[in-house]
Design a protein around this motif. Structure first.
Motif, mmCIF file in Angstrom:
data_model
loop_
_atom_site.group_PDB
_atom_site.id
_atom_site.type_symbol
_atom_site.label_atom_id
_atom_site.label_comp_id
_atom_site.label_asym_id
_atom_site.label_seq_id
_atom_site.Cartn_x
_atom_site.Cartn_y
_atom_site.Cartn_z
ATOM 1 N N THR A 71 -0.595 25.728 -38.262
ATOM 2 C CA THR A 71 -1.918 25.333 -38.725
ATOM 3 C C THR A 71 -2.296 26.295 -39.844
ATOM 4 O O THR A 71 -2.366 27.499 -39.622
ATOM 5 N N ILE A 72 -2.515 25.752 -41.040
ATOM 6 C CA ILE A 72 -2.711 26.575 -42.234
ATOM 7 C C ILE A 72 -4.079 26.289 -42.813
ATOM 8 O O ILE A 72 -4.413 25.128 -43.100
ATOM 9 N N GLY A 73 -4.887 27.323 -42.984
ATOM 10 C CA GLY A 73 -6.195 27.185 -43.587
ATOM 11 C C GLY A 73 -6.241 27.792 -44.978
ATOM 12 O O GLY A 73 -5.313 28.446 -45.416
ATOM 13 N N GLN A 74 -7.375 27.559 -45.653
ATOM 14 C CA GLN A 74 -7.645 28.020 -47.021
ATOM 15 C C GLN A 74 -6.822 27.219 -48.042
ATOM 16 O O GLN A 74 -5.596 27.186 -47.986
ATOM 17 N N THR A 75 -7.526 26.600 -48.973
ATOM 18 C CA THR A 75 -6.877 25.700 -49.930
ATOM 19 C C THR A 75 -5.723 26.364 -50.666
ATOM 20 O O THR A 75 -4.624 25.811 -50.746
ATOM 21 N N ALA A 76 -5.948 27.547 -51.216
ATOM 22 C CA ALA A 76 -4.886 28.215 -51.971
ATOM 23 C C ALA A 76 -3.701 28.554 -51.080
ATOM 24 O O ALA A 76 -2.540 28.496 -51.515
ATOM 25 N N ASN A 77 -3.964 28.889 -49.836
ATOM 26 C CA ASN A 77 -2.900 29.212 -48.891
ATOM 27 C C ASN A 77 -2.098 27.964 -48.528
ATOM 28 O O ASN A 77 -0.859 27.997 -48.440
ATOM 29 N N ILE A 78 -2.788 26.842 -48.327
ATOM 30 C CA ILE A 78 -2.114 25.573 -48.057
ATOM 31 C C ILE A 78 -1.214 25.200 -49.229
ATOM 32 O O ILE A 78 -0.063 24.781 -49.056
ATOM 33 N N LEU A 79 -1.736 25.357 -50.446
ATOM 34 C CA LEU A 79 -0.956 25.006 -51.624
ATOM 35 C C LEU A 79 0.226 25.947 -51.823
ATOM 36 O O LEU A 79 1.290 25.516 -52.292
ATOM 37 N N LEU A 80 0.060 27.200 -51.489
ATOM 38 C CA LEU A 80 1.185 28.139 -51.531
ATOM 39 C C LEU A 80 2.312 27.650 -50.631
ATOM 40 O O LEU A 80 3.491 27.654 -51.012
ATOM 41 N N TYR A 81 1.964 27.201 -49.442
ATOM 42 C CA TYR A 81 2.938 26.671 -48.480
ATOM 43 C C TYR A 81 3.584 25.391 -49.004
ATOM 44 O O TYR A 81 4.817 25.250 -49.021
ATOM 45 N N LEU A 82 2.769 24.440 -49.471
ATOM 46 C CA LEU A 82 3.311 23.176 -49.966
ATOM 47 C C LEU A 82 4.147 23.382 -51.224
ATOM 48 O O LEU A 82 5.151 22.689 -51.430
ATOM 49 N N GLY A 83 3.738 24.323 -52.058
ATOM 50 C CA GLY A 83 4.502 24.599 -53.269
ATOM 51 C C GLY A 83 5.907 25.049 -52.947
ATOM 52 O O GLY A 83 6.874 24.639 -53.608
ATOM 53 N N ASP A 92 11.366 31.502 -57.991
ATOM 54 C CA ASP A 92 11.470 32.947 -58.180
ATOM 55 C C ASP A 92 10.152 33.621 -57.827
ATOM 56 O O ASP A 92 9.073 33.025 -57.960
ATOM 57 N N GLU A 93 10.229 34.867 -57.384
ATOM 58 C CA GLU A 93 9.049 35.565 -56.887
ATOM 59 C C GLU A 93 7.958 35.677 -57.943
ATOM 60 O O GLU A 93 6.781 35.414 -57.672
ATOM 61 N N ALA A 94 8.323 36.062 -59.150
ATOM 62 C CA ALA A 94 7.321 36.207 -60.208
ATOM 63 C C ALA A 94 6.631 34.875 -60.485
ATOM 64 O O ALA A 94 5.414 34.816 -60.696
ATOM 65 N N GLY A 95 7.406 33.795 -60.467
ATOM 66 C CA GLY A 95 6.855 32.474 -60.759
ATOM 67 C C GLY A 95 5.912 31.974 -59.688
ATOM 68 O O GLY A 95 4.824 31.455 -59.993
ATOM 69 N N TRP A 96 6.296 32.107 -58.402
ATOM 70 C CA TRP A 96 5.396 31.580 -57.376
ATOM 71 C C TRP A 96 4.172 32.468 -57.180
ATOM 72 O O TRP A 96 3.090 31.981 -56.851
#
Length: 242
Positions: A71-83, A92-96
């Motif tokens: 269960t993932i909250g916070q929009t930016a956090n959700i998008l980080l996961y989906l990305g 790559d680390e710098a890119g994400w």
């Protein structure tokens, strides 16, 4: 079976729309729980479910995304996961990290957009804070919106791939979110955007490019896309956009 459940308010785009756009672009099957015709939850039921769920890591507020085991909250956090899971960010680390940084800056901008109509608090009606809203909106129009939008314009300009995108040479969730920001500002502040858009050719081209993406175009034409209204982050009050 759906790969994800999205839990958000049933009648507004809000911050949940940034998640919807990413899921739609990626072609991922998801259940928009509160918007189902049968068995779905309204706003009150959504809050009750969130607060009563036996979660070891409960979300603070919608939107939140449920997978089989997360269960993932916070929009930016959700998008980080989906990305990471669906190719919506560089590997790559710098890119994400850069993509996530842009998304967090978008989140900051959304707060300022929202606060133009609710500067004194979200629990008060707009009609109870009109004078403060007029002052806040003036500062937003003259200073804050141009500053943020010119920053995002410069990011596209400085992209070494010269792709017209915010990051690299492939569409990321940050590009999808920027599409939503431009669309929302056109609804909430049409006069302001008419003045600013000639200075933002790259951002406007990015908006138009995302709008033409086949899956996004199909989504925008479907009933799944909630219309802008006066209950979301982007609200049009003519007196705030003279």
């Amino acid at each position: 079976m759906f790969q994800y459940e999205l839990h958000y308010w049933p009648d507004v785009q809000g911050r949940g729309e940034f998640v919807r756009l990413a899921l739609e672009y990626a072609g991922v099957e998801y259940l928009d729980v509160a918007r189902q015709d049968e068995g779905g939850r309204g706003a009150a039921e959504l809050l009750e479910h969130m607060e009563s769920a036996n979660e070891h890591r409960p979300p603070f507020a919608p939107p939140y995304l449920k997978s089989v085991d997360l269960t993932i909250g916070q929009t930016a956090n959700i998008l980080l996961y989906l990305g990471h899971r669906h190719g919506l960010a560089p590997i790559d680390e710098a890119g994400w990290l850069w993509t996530h940084q842009i998304q967090l800056t978008i989140a900051d901008f959304l707060v300022e957009i929202h606060d133009t109509h609710h500067p004194l608090g979200v629990e008060r009606y707009y009609e109870d804070q009109r004078e403060a809203a007029a002052q806040r909106a003036r500062e937003f129009r003259e200073l804050r919106a141009p500053k943020f939008l010119r920053y995002f314009e410069r990011i596209i300009e400085l992209n070494p791939d010269k792709s017209g995108l915010l990051v690299g040479d492939a569409t990321t969730y940050a590009d999808l979110s920027m599409f939503q920001v431009i669309a929302g500002l056109r609804y909430a502040f049409p006069r302001l955007m008419a003045r600013l858009e000639p200075q933002l050719p790259r951002l406007i081209a990015l908006h138009d490019r995302i709008e033409r993406e086949p899956r996004i175009a199909a989504y925008l034409a479907s009933p799944r896309r909630i219309a802008f209204n006066r209950d979301g982050v982007f609200r049009h009050y003519p007196e705030l956009d003279p």
